[in-house]
Design a protein around this motif. Structure first.
Motif, PDB file in Angstrom:
ATOM      1  N   LEU A  86       6.245  -4.468 -15.158  1.00  0.00           N
ATOM      2  CA  LEU A  86       4.911  -3.868 -15.367  1.00  0.00           C
ATOM      3  C   LEU A  86       3.736  -5.096 -15.535  1.00  0.00           C
ATOM      4  O   LEU A  86       2.742  -4.879 -14.931  1.00  0.00           O
ATOM      5  N   ARG A  87       3.945  -6.049 -16.027  1.00  0.00           N
ATOM      6  CA  ARG A  87       3.057  -7.216 -16.258  1.00  0.00           C
ATOM      7  C   ARG A  87       3.231  -7.952 -14.856  1.00  0.00           C
ATOM      8  O   ARG A  87       2.064  -8.214 -14.500  1.00  0.00           O
ATOM      9  N   TRP A  88       4.064  -8.071 -13.910  1.00  0.00           N
ATOM     10  CA  TRP A  88       4.193  -8.541 -12.762  1.00  0.00           C
ATOM     11  C   TRP A  88       3.510  -7.823 -11.889  1.00  0.00           C
ATOM     12  O   TRP A  88       2.372  -7.981 -10.903  1.00  0.00           O
ATOM     13  N   LEU A  89       3.487  -6.573 -12.097  1.00  0.00           N
ATOM     14  CA  LEU A  89       2.777  -5.316 -11.333  1.00  0.00           C
ATOM     15  C   LEU A  89       1.386  -5.344 -11.388  1.00  0.00           C
ATOM     16  O   LEU A  89       0.798  -5.144 -10.426  1.00  0.00           O
ATOM     17  N   ALA A  90       0.785  -5.732 -12.775  1.00  0.00           N
ATOM     18  CA  ALA A  90      -0.430  -5.796 -12.858  1.00  0.00           C
ATOM     19  C   ALA A  90      -1.066  -6.813 -11.892  1.00  0.00           C
ATOM     20  O   ALA A  90      -2.465  -6.832 -11.715  1.00  0.00           O
ATOM     21  N   ARG A  91      -0.374  -7.843 -11.397  1.00  0.00           N
ATOM     22  CA  ARG A  91      -0.715  -8.971 -10.669  1.00  0.00           C
ATOM     23  C   ARG A  91      -0.330  -9.038  -9.383  1.00  0.00           C
ATOM     24  O   ARG A  91      -0.493  -9.934  -8.649  1.00  0.00           O
ATOM     25  N   ALA A  92       0.329  -7.933  -8.827  1.00  0.00           N
ATOM     26  CA  ALA A  92       0.872  -7.941  -7.489  1.00  0.00           C
ATOM     27  C   ALA A  92      -0.274  -8.120  -6.591  1.00  0.00           C
ATOM     28  O   ALA A  92      -1.469  -7.811  -6.599  1.00  0.00           O
ATOM     29  N   GLU A  93       0.148  -9.104  -5.511  1.00  0.00           N
ATOM     30  CA  GLU A  93      -0.752  -9.459  -4.729  1.00  0.00           C
ATOM     31  C   GLU A  93      -0.611  -8.630  -3.181  1.00  0.00           C
ATOM     32  O   GLU A  93      -1.488  -8.647  -2.427  1.00  0.00           O
ATOM     33  N   THR A  94       0.314  -7.775  -3.052  1.00  0.00           N
ATOM     34  CA  THR A  94       0.418  -7.309  -1.692  1.00  0.00           C
ATOM     35  C   THR A  94       0.799  -5.793  -2.001  1.00  0.00           C
ATOM     36  O   THR A  94       1.499  -5.399  -3.092  1.00  0.00           O
ATOM     37  N   ARG A  95       0.453  -4.931  -1.029  1.00  0.00           N
ATOM     38  CA  ARG A  95       1.294  -3.599  -1.045  1.00  0.00           C
ATOM     39  C   ARG A  95       2.818  -3.218  -1.159  1.00  0.00           C
ATOM     40  O   ARG A  95       3.177  -2.950  -2.098  1.00  0.00           O
ATOM     41  N   LEU A  96       3.540  -4.403  -0.368  1.00  0.00           N
ATOM     42  CA  LEU A  96       4.783  -4.513  -0.547  1.00  0.00           C
ATOM     43  C   LEU A  96       5.409  -4.775  -1.941  1.00  0.00           C
ATOM     44  O   LEU A  96       6.168  -3.985  -2.458  1.00  0.00           O
ATOM     45  N   VAL A  97       4.618  -5.669  -2.455  1.00  0.00           N
ATOM     46  CA  VAL A  97       5.222  -6.083  -3.847  1.00  0.00           C
ATOM     47  C   VAL A  97       4.800  -4.861  -4.654  1.00  0.00           C
ATOM     48  O   VAL A  97       5.601  -4.624  -5.609  1.00  0.00           O
ATOM     49  N   THR A  98       3.764  -4.165  -4.666  1.00  0.00           N
ATOM     50  CA  THR A  98       3.153  -3.224  -5.443  1.00  0.00           C
ATOM     51  C   THR A  98       4.307  -1.967  -5.233  1.00  0.00           C
ATOM     52  O   THR A  98       4.778  -1.453  -6.463  1.00  0.00           O
ATOM     53  N   TYR A  99       4.596  -1.583  -4.341  1.00  0.00           N
ATOM     54  CA  TYR A  99       5.410  -0.610  -4.284  1.00  0.00           C
ATOM     55  C   TYR A  99       7.038  -0.763  -4.550  1.00  0.00           C
ATOM     56  O   TYR A  99       7.776   0.091  -5.123  1.00  0.00           O
ATOM     57  N   ALA A 100       7.346  -2.121  -4.234  1.00  0.00           N
ATOM     58  CA  ALA A 100       8.658  -2.743  -4.523  1.00  0.00           C
ATOM     59  C   ALA A 100       8.888  -2.494  -6.143  1.00  0.00           C
ATOM     60  O   ALA A 100       9.749  -2.220  -6.600  1.00  0.00           O
ATOM     61  N   LEU A 101       8.041  -3.101  -6.726  1.00  0.00           N
ATOM     62  CA  LEU A 101       7.957  -3.310  -8.286  1.00  0.00           C
ATOM     63  C   LEU A 101       7.873  -1.792  -8.871  1.00  0.00           C
ATOM     64  O   LEU A 101       8.725  -1.498  -9.643  1.00  0.00           O
TER      65      LEU A 101
END
Length: 167
Positions: A86-101
């Protein structure tokens, strides 16, 4: 709340709901624990069955134990990992990373719910080919695997120039 965090949490909740609905259907409508195995699709050497497995471990049944606290320890560990994600998700840089997390978090929490409710995870999808069976899994497991693969792909493929500079 960042847009990435909002989107990722919403995606995680949708996956969690779909996973729990599929497990309810398997347990209450299909009643797979009583039936044990239902062939669904057979396309030549490729097949898909519904097969009931109570997974008391983690991925591929690792760390399965019969102790009274084992399922709660694994559930707590999954929640700790989800917290870091969740902490990583708050700083996600791309849509791919957002949906993957979101996929990994939703899948992990869905399996935590099973561990708390049943003492094990409800697995029921049995894919096989040429007589070889993959491990029986569920929607949450598939979401976790796809999410991790997407994160690895992002780390390997996204050019360094598209990454944010560390402060």
């Amino acid at each position: 709340m960042t847009p990435a965090l909002r989107t990722g949490i919403l995606f995680a909740l949708l996956l969690l709901a779909a996973d729990q609905a599929s497990k309810w259907w398997i347990l209450e409508v299909v009643r797979l624990p009583e039936v044990r195995n239902i062939p669904v699709v057979m396309l030549g050497p490729l097949g898909l069955d519904l097969t009931m497995v109570w997974n008391r471990g983690v991925t591929f049944g690792l760390f399965s134990g019969e102790g009274s606290w084992n399922h709660l320890i694994l559930a707590a560990l999954a929640l700790v990992v989800a917290g870091f994600l969740l902490r990583w998700l708050a700083r996600a840089e791309t849509r791919l990373v957002t949906y993957a997390l979101g996929a990994v978090i939703g899948g992990a929490v869905a399996n935590v719910i099973d561990r708390v409710r049943f003492g094990a995870v409800v697995d029921f999808v049995d894919a096989h080919a040429w007589g070889w069976h993959w491990y029986v899994f569920n929607l949450a497991d598939a979401a976790i695997v796809c999410g991790v693969l997407a994160l690895v792909a992002d780390a390997l493929i996204r050019p360094e120039t598209q990454r944010k500079e560390a402060p």
